[in-house]
Design a protein around this motif. Structure first.
Motif, PDB file in Angstrom:
ATOM      1  N   ASN A  47      -2.138  15.982 -19.862  1.00 18.56           N
ATOM      2  CA  ASN A  47      -3.098  14.889 -19.677  1.00 18.56           C
ATOM      3  C   ASN A  47      -2.436  13.533 -19.919  1.00 18.56           C
ATOM      4  OD1 ASN A  47      -5.589  16.069 -18.882  1.00 18.56           O
ATOM      5  ND2 ASN A  47      -5.756  16.953 -20.919  1.00 18.56           N
ATOM      6  N   LEU A  48      -1.600  13.450 -20.945  1.00 16.15           N
ATOM      7  CA  LEU A  48      -0.861  12.220 -21.207  1.00 16.15           C
ATOM      8  C   LEU A  48       0.087  11.918 -20.048  1.00 16.15           C
ATOM      9  CD1 LEU A  48      -0.066   9.904 -23.101  1.00 16.15           C
ATOM     10  CD2 LEU A  48       1.569  11.465 -24.167  1.00 16.15           C
ATOM     11  N   ALA A  49       0.746  12.948 -19.525  1.00 13.39           N
ATOM     12  CA  ALA A  49       1.669  12.770 -18.402  1.00 13.39           C
ATOM     13  C   ALA A  49       0.939  12.239 -17.169  1.00 13.39           C
ATOM     14  CB  ALA A  49       2.367  14.093 -18.081  1.00 13.39           C
ATOM     15  N   GLN A  50      -0.295  12.673 -16.951  1.00 15.01           N
ATOM     16  CA  GLN A  50      -1.068  12.170 -15.815  1.00 15.01           C
ATOM     17  C   GLN A  50      -1.360  10.679 -15.979  1.00 15.01           C
ATOM     18  OE1 GLN A  50      -4.276  15.072 -16.028  1.00 15.01           O
ATOM     19  NE2 GLN A  50      -3.609  15.935 -14.074  1.00 15.01           N
ATOM     20  N   THR A  51      -1.655  10.263 -17.194  1.00 15.49           N
ATOM     21  CA  THR A  51      -1.890   8.848 -17.456  1.00 15.49           C
ATOM     22  C   THR A  51      -0.620   8.043 -17.209  1.00 15.49           C
ATOM     23  OG1 THR A  51      -3.594   9.396 -19.077  1.00 15.49           O
ATOM     24  CG2 THR A  51      -2.644   7.189 -19.204  1.00 15.49           C
ATOM     25  N   VAL A  52       0.501   8.558 -17.705  1.00 12.95           N
ATOM     26  CA  VAL A  52       1.789   7.892 -17.488  1.00 12.95           C
ATOM     27  C   VAL A  52       2.085   7.815 -15.990  1.00 12.95           C
ATOM     28  CG1 VAL A  52       4.285   8.127 -17.833  1.00 12.95           C
ATOM     29  CG2 VAL A  52       2.715   8.485 -19.751  1.00 12.95           C
TER      30      VAL A  52
ATOM     31  N   LYS B 250       7.440  22.741 -15.132  1.00 21.57           N
ATOM     32  CA  LYS B 250       7.822  23.673 -16.198  1.00 21.57           C
ATOM     33  C   LYS B 250       6.639  23.946 -17.128  1.00 21.57           C
ATOM     34  CE  LYS B 250      12.758  22.721 -16.460  1.00 21.57           C
ATOM     35  NZ  LYS B 250      13.857  22.280 -17.332  1.00 21.57           N
ATOM     36  N   ALA B 251       5.858  22.911 -17.423  1.00 22.83           N
ATOM     37  CA  ALA B 251       4.696  23.078 -18.299  1.00 22.83           C
ATOM     38  C   ALA B 251       3.666  24.022 -17.668  1.00 22.83           C
ATOM     39  CB  ALA B 251       4.065  21.716 -18.592  1.00 22.83           C
ATOM     40  N   VAL B 252       3.437  23.851 -16.379  1.00 25.86           N
ATOM     41  CA  VAL B 252       2.477  24.710 -15.677  1.00 25.86           C
ATOM     42  C   VAL B 252       2.969  26.152 -15.634  1.00 25.86           C
ATOM     43  CG1 VAL B 252       1.444  25.171 -13.408  1.00 25.86           C
ATOM     44  CG2 VAL B 252       1.441  22.848 -14.337  1.00 25.86           C
ATOM     45  N   ARG B 253       4.263  26.348 -15.403  1.00 22.74           N
ATOM     46  CA  ARG B 253       4.798  27.717 -15.392  1.00 22.74           C
ATOM     47  C   ARG B 253       4.617  28.391 -16.744  1.00 22.74           C
ATOM     48  NH1 ARG B 253       7.453  30.474 -12.159  1.00 22.74           N
ATOM     49  NH2 ARG B 253       9.091  31.141 -13.568  1.00 22.74           N
ATOM     50  N   TYR B 254       4.814  27.638 -17.847  1.00 24.14           N
ATOM     51  CA  TYR B 254       4.614  28.223 -19.170  1.00 24.14           C
ATOM     52  C   TYR B 254       3.132  28.542 -19.374  1.00 24.14           C
ATOM     53  CZ  TYR B 254       4.489  29.061 -24.136  1.00 24.14           C
ATOM     54  OH  TYR B 254       4.273  29.649 -25.360  1.00 24.14           O
ATOM     55  N   GLN B 255       2.259  27.601 -19.020  1.00 21.97           N
ATOM     56  CA  GLN B 255       0.830  27.815 -19.242  1.00 21.97           C
ATOM     57  C   GLN B 255       0.281  28.998 -18.465  1.00 21.97           C
ATOM     58  OE1 GLN B 255      -0.890  23.887 -18.444  1.00 21.97           O
ATOM     59  NE2 GLN B 255      -1.460  23.875 -20.602  1.00 21.97           N
ATOM     60  N   THR B 256       0.797  29.228 -17.285  1.00 23.96           N
ATOM     61  CA  THR B 256       0.296  30.324 -16.456  1.00 23.96           C
ATOM     62  C   THR B 256       1.093  31.611 -16.634  1.00 23.96           C
ATOM     63  OG1 THR B 256       1.638  29.616 -14.575  1.00 23.96           O
ATOM     64  CG2 THR B 256      -0.624  28.738 -14.711  1.00 23.96           C
ATOM     65  N   ALA B 257       1.978  31.638 -17.648  1.00 23.78           N
ATOM     66  CA  ALA B 257       2.801  32.798 -17.982  1.00 23.78           C
ATOM     67  C   ALA B 257       3.779  33.153 -16.871  1.00 23.78           C
ATOM     68  CB  ALA B 257       1.951  33.999 -18.373  1.00 23.78           C
ATOM     69  N   GLY B 258       4.127  32.175 -16.047  1.00 23.26           N
ATOM     70  CA  GLY B 258       5.174  32.386 -15.056  1.00 23.26           C
ATOM     71  C   GLY B 258       6.551  32.312 -15.696  1.00 23.26           C
ATOM     72  N   SER B 259       6.585  31.784 -16.928  1.00 23.44           N
ATOM     73  CA  SER B 259       7.829  31.656 -17.661  1.00 23.44           C
ATOM     74  C   SER B 259       7.517  31.644 -19.151  1.00 23.44           C
ATOM     75  CB  SER B 259       8.530  30.350 -17.272  1.00 23.44           C
ATOM     76  OG  SER B 259       9.639  30.100 -18.107  1.00 23.44           O
ATOM     77  N   ASP B 260       8.457  32.119 -19.947  1.00 22.46           N
ATOM     78  CA  ASP B 260       8.316  32.041 -21.398  1.00 22.46           C
ATOM     79  C   ASP B 260       9.060  30.836 -21.967  1.00 22.46           C
ATOM     80  OD1 ASP B 260       6.730  34.303 -21.637  1.00 22.46           O
ATOM     81  OD2 ASP B 260       8.457  35.638 -21.773  1.00 22.46           O
ATOM     82  N   VAL B 261       9.667  30.054 -21.096  1.00 18.72           N
ATOM     83  CA  VAL B 261      10.415  28.878 -21.520  1.00 18.72           C
ATOM     84  C   VAL B 261       9.459  27.692 -21.628  1.00 18.72           C
ATOM     85  CG1 VAL B 261      12.287  27.289 -20.936  1.00 18.72           C
ATOM     86  CG2 VAL B 261      12.499  29.734 -20.414  1.00 18.72           C
ATOM     87  N   LYS B 262       9.367  27.151 -22.837  1.00 22.67           N
ATOM     88  CA  LYS B 262       8.506  25.991 -23.054  1.00 22.67           C
ATOM     89  C   LYS B 262       9.213  24.744 -22.527  1.00 22.67           C
ATOM     90  CE  LYS B 262       8.040  27.254 -27.485  1.00 22.67           C
ATOM     91  NZ  LYS B 262       8.521  28.601 -27.363  1.00 22.67           N
ATOM     92  N   PRO B 263       8.438  23.759 -22.039  1.00 24.09           N
ATOM     93  CA  PRO B 263       9.052  22.529 -21.548  1.00 24.09           C
ATOM     94  C   PRO B 263       9.503  21.635 -22.700  1.00 24.09           C
ATOM     95  CG  PRO B 263       6.677  22.326 -21.468  1.00 24.09           C
ATOM     96  CD  PRO B 263       6.979  23.735 -21.920  1.00 24.09           C
ATOM     97  N   TRP B 264      10.174  20.520 -22.349  1.00 27.32           N
ATOM     98  CA  TRP B 264      10.542  19.523 -23.334  1.00 27.32           C
ATOM     99  C   TRP B 264       9.279  19.146 -24.106  1.00 27.32           C
ATOM    100  CZ3 TRP B 264       8.882  14.636 -24.413  1.00 27.32           C
ATOM    101  CH2 TRP B 264       9.684  13.876 -25.262  1.00 27.32           C
ATOM    102  N   PRO B 265       9.273  18.978 -25.385  1.00 25.50           N
ATOM    103  CA  PRO B 265      10.387  18.727 -26.300  1.00 25.50           C
ATOM    104  C   PRO B 265      10.947  19.991 -26.948  1.00 25.50           C
ATOM    105  CG  PRO B 265       8.354  18.249 -27.452  1.00 25.50           C
ATOM    106  CD  PRO B 265       7.986  18.664 -26.054  1.00 25.50           C
ATOM    107  N   TRP B 266      10.487  21.162 -26.552  1.00 24.80           N
ATOM    108  CA  TRP B 266      10.987  22.405 -27.152  1.00 24.80           C
ATOM    109  C   TRP B 266      12.297  22.866 -26.522  1.00 24.80           C
ATOM    110  CZ3 TRP B 266       5.773  21.663 -25.991  1.00 24.80           C
ATOM    111  CH2 TRP B 266       4.945  21.504 -27.097  1.00 24.80           C
ATOM    112  N   THR B 267      12.554  22.439 -25.306  1.00 34.02           N
ATOM    113  CA  THR B 267      13.811  22.753 -24.624  1.00 34.02           C
ATOM    114  C   THR B 267      14.324  21.482 -23.951  1.00 34.02           C
ATOM    115  OG1 THR B 267      12.624  23.400 -22.609  1.00 34.02           O
ATOM    116  CG2 THR B 267      13.170  25.164 -24.155  1.00 34.02           C
ATOM    117  N   ASP B 268      15.527  21.554 -23.394  1.00 35.06           N
ATOM    118  CA  ASP B 268      16.092  20.402 -22.673  1.00 35.06           C
ATOM    119  C   ASP B 268      15.226  20.064 -21.468  1.00 35.06           C
ATOM    120  OD1 ASP B 268      18.203  20.112 -24.424  1.00 35.06           O
ATOM    121  OD2 ASP B 268      19.560  21.352 -23.210  1.00 35.06           O
TER     122      ASP B 268
END
Length: 100
Positions: A39-44, A80-98
């Motif tokens: 949601n913050l990213a959409q505002t940005v 990347k955030a959407v892939r994590y949220q929908t379980a398409g990936s177990d890799v969390k987006p930044w700030p947890w990963t590069d």
């Protein structure tokens, strides 16, 4: 004969092990945090879009390269955030990963 779940071999109807439930609880927490960040990213995105449009108006249609690159990075992060949220990936987006 018991029917097994095709994903993890459990017998259908069995409750997941405590470790699996704990993992799902942590995934839920990360998913909620990421939803807030999206949601913050959409505002940005809206702010950057308006700024870029004004720059283009003032410079004969030429966009600011740094803002365009930022838009690319923002798009990659959202994907990347959407892939994590929908379980398409177990890799969390930044700030947890590069970010890359």
């Amino acid at each position: 004969m018991a029917e097994h779940d095709h994903l993890d071999g459990r017998i259908r109807g069995e409750r997941p092990e405590p470790e699996a439930r704990d993992g799902l609880l942590m995934r839920l927490i990360f998913t909620v945090l990421i939803a807030i960040l999206i949601n913050l990213a959409q505002t940005v995105l809206v702010v950057v879009t308006v700024i870029q449009f004004v720059i283009m108006l003032l410079h004969g249609g030429k966009p600011n390269d740094r803002l365009a690159e930022f838009g690319l990075d923002l798009g990659v992060w959202i994907a990347k955030a959407v892939r994590y949220q929908t379980a398409g990936s177990d890799v969390k987006p930044w700030p947890w990963t590069d970010l890359d």
